[in-house]
Design a protein around this motif. Structure first.
Motif, PDB file in Angstrom:
ATOM      1  N   ASN A   1      40.834  44.843  37.321  1.00 41.44           N
ATOM      2  CA  ASN A   1      41.024  43.333  36.978  1.00 41.44           C
ATOM      3  C   ASN A   1      40.706  43.182  35.510  1.00 41.44           C
ATOM      4  O   ASN A   1      41.729  42.592  34.612  1.00 41.44           O
ATOM      5  CB  ASN A   1      39.909  42.506  37.363  1.00 41.44           C
ATOM      6  CG  ASN A   1      39.942  41.826  38.850  1.00 41.44           C
ATOM      7  OD1 ASN A   1      41.418  41.633  39.018  1.00 41.44           O
ATOM      8  ND2 ASN A   1      39.217  41.635  39.722  1.00 41.44           N
TER       9      ASN A   1
ATOM     10  N   LYS B   1      43.949  44.787  34.014  1.00 40.87           N
ATOM     11  CA  LYS B   1      45.159  43.868  34.232  1.00 40.87           C
ATOM     12  C   LYS B   1      45.332  42.897  32.899  1.00 40.87           C
ATOM     13  O   LYS B   1      46.341  42.704  32.329  1.00 40.87           O
ATOM     14  CB  LYS B   1      44.826  43.038  35.409  1.00 40.87           C
ATOM     15  CG  LYS B   1      45.971  41.863  35.559  1.00 40.87           C
ATOM     16  CD  LYS B   1      45.471  41.001  36.841  1.00 40.87           C
ATOM     17  CE  LYS B   1      44.315  40.239  36.903  1.00 40.87           C
ATOM     18  NZ  LYS B   1      44.214  39.205  37.945  1.00 40.87           N
TER      19      LYS B   1
ATOM     20  N   GLY C   1      43.132  41.045  41.554  1.00 49.21           N
ATOM     21  CA  GLY C   1      43.372  39.924  42.152  1.00 49.21           C
ATOM     22  C   GLY C   1      42.833  38.514  41.623  1.00 49.21           C
ATOM     23  O   GLY C   1      42.451  38.558  40.124  1.00 49.21           O
ATOM     24  N   PRO C   2      42.829  37.443  42.215  1.00 52.22           N
ATOM     25  CA  PRO C   2      42.178  36.433  41.303  1.00 52.22           C
ATOM     26  C   PRO C   2      40.801  35.990  41.175  1.00 52.22           C
ATOM     27  O   PRO C   2      40.232  35.095  40.933  1.00 52.22           O
ATOM     28  CB  PRO C   2      42.905  35.087  42.379  1.00 52.22           C
ATOM     29  CG  PRO C   2      42.906  35.859  43.795  1.00 52.22           C
ATOM     30  CD  PRO C   2      43.219  37.455  43.546  1.00 52.22           C
TER      31      PRO C   2
ATOM     32  N   VAL D   1      43.145  33.302  35.727  1.00 53.03           N
ATOM     33  CA  VAL D   1      44.449  33.339  36.283  1.00 53.03           C
ATOM     34  C   VAL D   1      45.035  31.726  36.115  1.00 53.03           C
ATOM     35  O   VAL D   1      46.305  31.222  35.872  1.00 53.03           O
ATOM     36  CB  VAL D   1      44.109  33.248  38.116  1.00 53.03           C
ATOM     37  CG1 VAL D   1      45.444  32.630  38.709  1.00 53.03           C
ATOM     38  CG2 VAL D   1      44.125  34.847  38.085  1.00 53.03           C
TER      39      VAL D   1
ATOM     40  N   LYS E   1      46.396  31.722  32.669  1.00 53.41           N
ATOM     41  CA  LYS E   1      48.038  32.174  32.878  1.00 53.41           C
ATOM     42  C   LYS E   1      48.917  31.105  33.584  1.00 53.41           C
ATOM     43  O   LYS E   1      50.257  30.846  33.278  1.00 53.41           O
ATOM     44  CB  LYS E   1      48.019  33.471  33.764  1.00 53.41           C
ATOM     45  CG  LYS E   1      47.193  34.944  32.966  1.00 53.41           C
ATOM     46  CD  LYS E   1      47.867  35.361  31.801  1.00 53.41           C
ATOM     47  CE  LYS E   1      49.093  35.877  32.169  1.00 53.41           C
ATOM     48  NZ  LYS E   1      49.500  36.603  30.965  1.00 53.41           N
TER      49      LYS E   1
ATOM     50  N   ALA F   1      47.368  33.005  45.939  1.00 56.12           N
ATOM     51  CA  ALA F   1      46.302  33.584  45.670  1.00 56.12           C
ATOM     52  C   ALA F   1      45.881  34.719  46.840  1.00 56.12           C
ATOM     53  O   ALA F   1      45.088  35.604  46.641  1.00 56.12           O
ATOM     54  CB  ALA F   1      45.121  32.592  45.684  1.00 56.12           C
TER      55      ALA F   1
ATOM     56  N   THR G   1      49.396  36.209  41.796  1.00 57.54           N
ATOM     57  CA  THR G   1      48.172  37.244  41.414  1.00 57.54           C
ATOM     58  C   THR G   1      48.194  38.455  42.552  1.00 57.54           C
ATOM     59  O   THR G   1      47.098  39.109  42.348  1.00 57.54           O
ATOM     60  CB  THR G   1      46.772  36.393  41.851  1.00 57.54           C
ATOM     61  OG1 THR G   1      46.819  36.255  43.263  1.00 57.54           O
ATOM     62  CG2 THR G   1      46.988  35.121  41.005  1.00 57.54           C
ATOM     63  N   ARG G   2      48.920  38.646  43.605  1.00 57.98           N
ATOM     64  CA  ARG G   2      48.896  39.671  44.640  1.00 57.98           C
ATOM     65  C   ARG G   2      50.233  40.624  44.456  1.00 57.98           C
ATOM     66  O   ARG G   2      50.181  41.563  45.359  1.00 57.98           O
ATOM     67  CB  ARG G   2      48.840  39.177  45.905  1.00 57.98           C
ATOM     68  CG  ARG G   2      47.729  38.117  46.151  1.00 57.98           C
ATOM     69  CD  ARG G   2      46.385  39.338  46.263  1.00 57.98           C
ATOM     70  NE  ARG G   2      45.114  38.330  46.483  1.00 57.98           N
ATOM     71  CZ  ARG G   2      43.997  38.685  46.562  1.00 57.98           C
ATOM     72  NH1 ARG G   2      43.589  40.049  46.539  1.00 57.98           N
ATOM     73  NH2 ARG G   2      42.810  37.823  46.810  1.00 57.98           N
TER      74      ARG G   2
ATOM     75  N   LYS H   1      53.398  37.263  36.937  1.00 53.23           N
ATOM     76  CA  LYS H   1      52.314  37.800  37.568  1.00 53.23           C
ATOM     77  C   LYS H   1      51.029  37.366  36.620  1.00 53.23           C
ATOM     78  O   LYS H   1      51.120  37.358  35.608  1.00 53.23           O
ATOM     79  CB  LYS H   1      52.278  39.423  37.509  1.00 53.23           C
ATOM     80  CG  LYS H   1      53.887  39.752  38.190  1.00 53.23           C
ATOM     81  CD  LYS H   1      53.630  41.305  38.173  1.00 53.23           C
ATOM     82  CE  LYS H   1      54.915  41.864  39.019  1.00 53.23           C
ATOM     83  NZ  LYS H   1      55.131  43.547  38.993  1.00 53.23           N
ATOM     84  N   ALA H   2      49.934  37.349  37.440  1.00 57.50           N
ATOM     85  CA  ALA H   2      48.708  36.982  36.715  1.00 57.50           C
ATOM     86  C   ALA H   2      47.475  37.721  37.367  1.00 57.50           C
ATOM     87  O   ALA H   2      47.354  38.110  38.708  1.00 57.50           O
ATOM     88  CB  ALA H   2      48.362  35.349  36.895  1.00 57.50           C
TER      89      ALA H   2
END
Length: 446
Positions: free
Chosen positions: A237, A240, A270-271, A313, A316, A408, A429-430, A445-446
């Motif tokens: 994370n 990212k 992920g979120p 997230v 973003k 999500a 987010t995935r 993408k986030a």
């Protein structure tokens, strides 16, 4: 001739499968375990304080994906499974397994109230010759210093009159490759006799048992498993956010890195973290470590990074709305796709989606959700204002009403191609749209 010891009597019952087991807490852990115990030939009584669960089970309705109605019916009709709210039935059980929640307080301290209350209920009905097992995840020392101590207030002595063990649950909701009986089981006991009984009981229920030297060691095993995941997820994370600032796709980096056949294991961003285990369990060790005046910097830092992901997230999302449509989040309507904490399950415990909805609305936006597995948000302790909200249907016409879709949870039962065609903006987010070859200028993408 001397009477046989409580240990030898219980050993004989376990060997002949004539022992009765009691499972306290019929949730994601307890109900699948009860079914596995019943399938192994033991009679099982399930105990829960929620009468609605008992009504459902009596009607042969399963509320847990891992337990089918057919399996529940088969074990009940064979006389191997029944359920009740009456804890007086514990006295008839030879083995009692505790599968109750171990959440955190608002200050991230262990909340053992369910374990303590359950232990007191067992103590009210404790008799010589019983094996009491804790499966709830907790800090090292809980079984011996909390459960055993409460049980010994009866005047009975652990290792002589009754026996105490710990065996951490390893359930993984939605996993199609492993189930309760095929996941290796860590077992430990308070003394040699308790460990022998643990080996005999769980050895009859699961394919592989892994004995360890003490209850505290077994408790540490479970924490270590979840801390490992928490720290590694926090790492990706954080990567990212750093790589995004550099214009680098972290998912592409991970996919390339995992081609190395040694020294690397892929984890994915992920979120935020969800589920009952990974967001919570590491802090049990953090709390316990204070007793020894030792810091747990990795654990606490991982918690901070993962807890910050929902807000990152939404940031973003707000940025994408501003850049692509010139519209502020405070004037936008957002569809959150996926309420469950992981794909293809209905489990919303600690789901970051709940926090995403709250943050969007804190910033003035309006948020709704779609989830094929969660038709309505049930009561939760931390997100009470969201109770009762219903999943909205997905259609091209419905999507026209939203300024963006925030992915999500990447459930398989979603028409992503339809989303790609009709949603004006998608914040993913995935990485599901890239995996499916559906990327476009409107997918961020986030």
């Amino acid at each position: 001739m001397a009477s046989p010891s409580f240990f030898s009597v219980l050993s004989a019952k376990l060997e002949s499968r004539s022992a009765r087991a009691g499972v306290i807490g019929l949730g994601y852990v307890g109900l699948p375990l009860a079914m596995a115990i019943a399938r192994s030939g033991f009679a099982v009584t399930g105990f829960d304080i929620d009468p609605n669960k008992i009504v459902a089970l009596d009607a042969r309705r399963s509320y847990i994906d891992a337990v089918t109605a057919e399996a529940l019916t088969a074990e009940a009709e064979a006389g191997r499974f029944s359920a009740t709210t009456d804890f007086a039935g514990l006295k008839a059980c030879d083995v009692i397994v505790i599968c109750v929640p171990t959440p955190l307080t608002k200050h991230r301290d262990p909340d053992l109230s369910y374990v303590e209350a359950t232990s007191r209920s067992i103590a009210d009905h404790l008799r010589p010759g019983q094996l009491v097992v804790l499966e709830s995840t907790t800090y090292p020392g809980t079984t011996d210093d909390v459960v055993k101590v409460i049980l010994e207030t009866t005047g009975l002595k652990s290792g002589v009159d009754f026996f105490v063990g710990f065996s951490p649950e390893r359930e993984d909701p939605g996993n199609q490759h492993y189930h309760t009986a095929t996941i290796p089981k860590i077992v430990a006991g308070d003394g040699g006799h308790a460990l022998e009984l643990m080996n005999a009981f769980y050895g009859a229920v699961v394919k592989t048992i892994v004995p360890v030297s003490s209850n505290a060691t077994a408790e540490a095993v479970k924490l270590t498993e979840n801390i490992f995941r928490s720290v590694n997820i926090a790492l990706v994370n954080e990567l990212k956010t750093v790589y995004a600032a550099m214009g680098i796709d972290v998912w592409e980096v991970i996919d390339a890195a995992k081609t190395k056949p040694f020294g690397y294991m892929p984890f994915y961003p992920g979120p935020g973290l969800g589920g009952h285990c990974i967001p919570i369990d590491p802090f049990y060790l953090t709390w316990k470590s204070r007793e020894y005046e030792l810091p747990t910097r990795f654990i606490e830092l991982a918690g901070e990074i993962n807890s910050a992901m929902p807000r990152y997230v939404v940031g973003k999302l707000a940025e994408a709305l501003d850049v692509r449509s010139g519209k502020a989040l405070s004037r936008s309507k957002i569809l959150v796709l996926g309420l469950a904490y992981k794909k293809n399950v209905a489990d919303i415990r600690e789901s970051p989606s709940l926090r995403l909805i709250e943050i969007i609305e804190e910033r003035g936006g309006k948020a709704e959700y779609h989830d094929p597995f969660v038709t309505e948000i049930p009561p939760t302790r931390e997100h009470q204002a969201l109770k009762g909200r219903a999943s909205v249907a997905l259609s091209p016409e419905a999507l026209a009403d939203y300024d963006a879709v925030l992915v999500a949870t990447d459930h398989d039962q979603v028409d992503y191609a339809m989303l790609a065609r009709n949603a004006p903006l998608i914040v993913d987010t995935r990485n599901v749209f890239n995996r499916l070859g559906l990327s476009g200028d409107h997918v961020v993408k986030a």
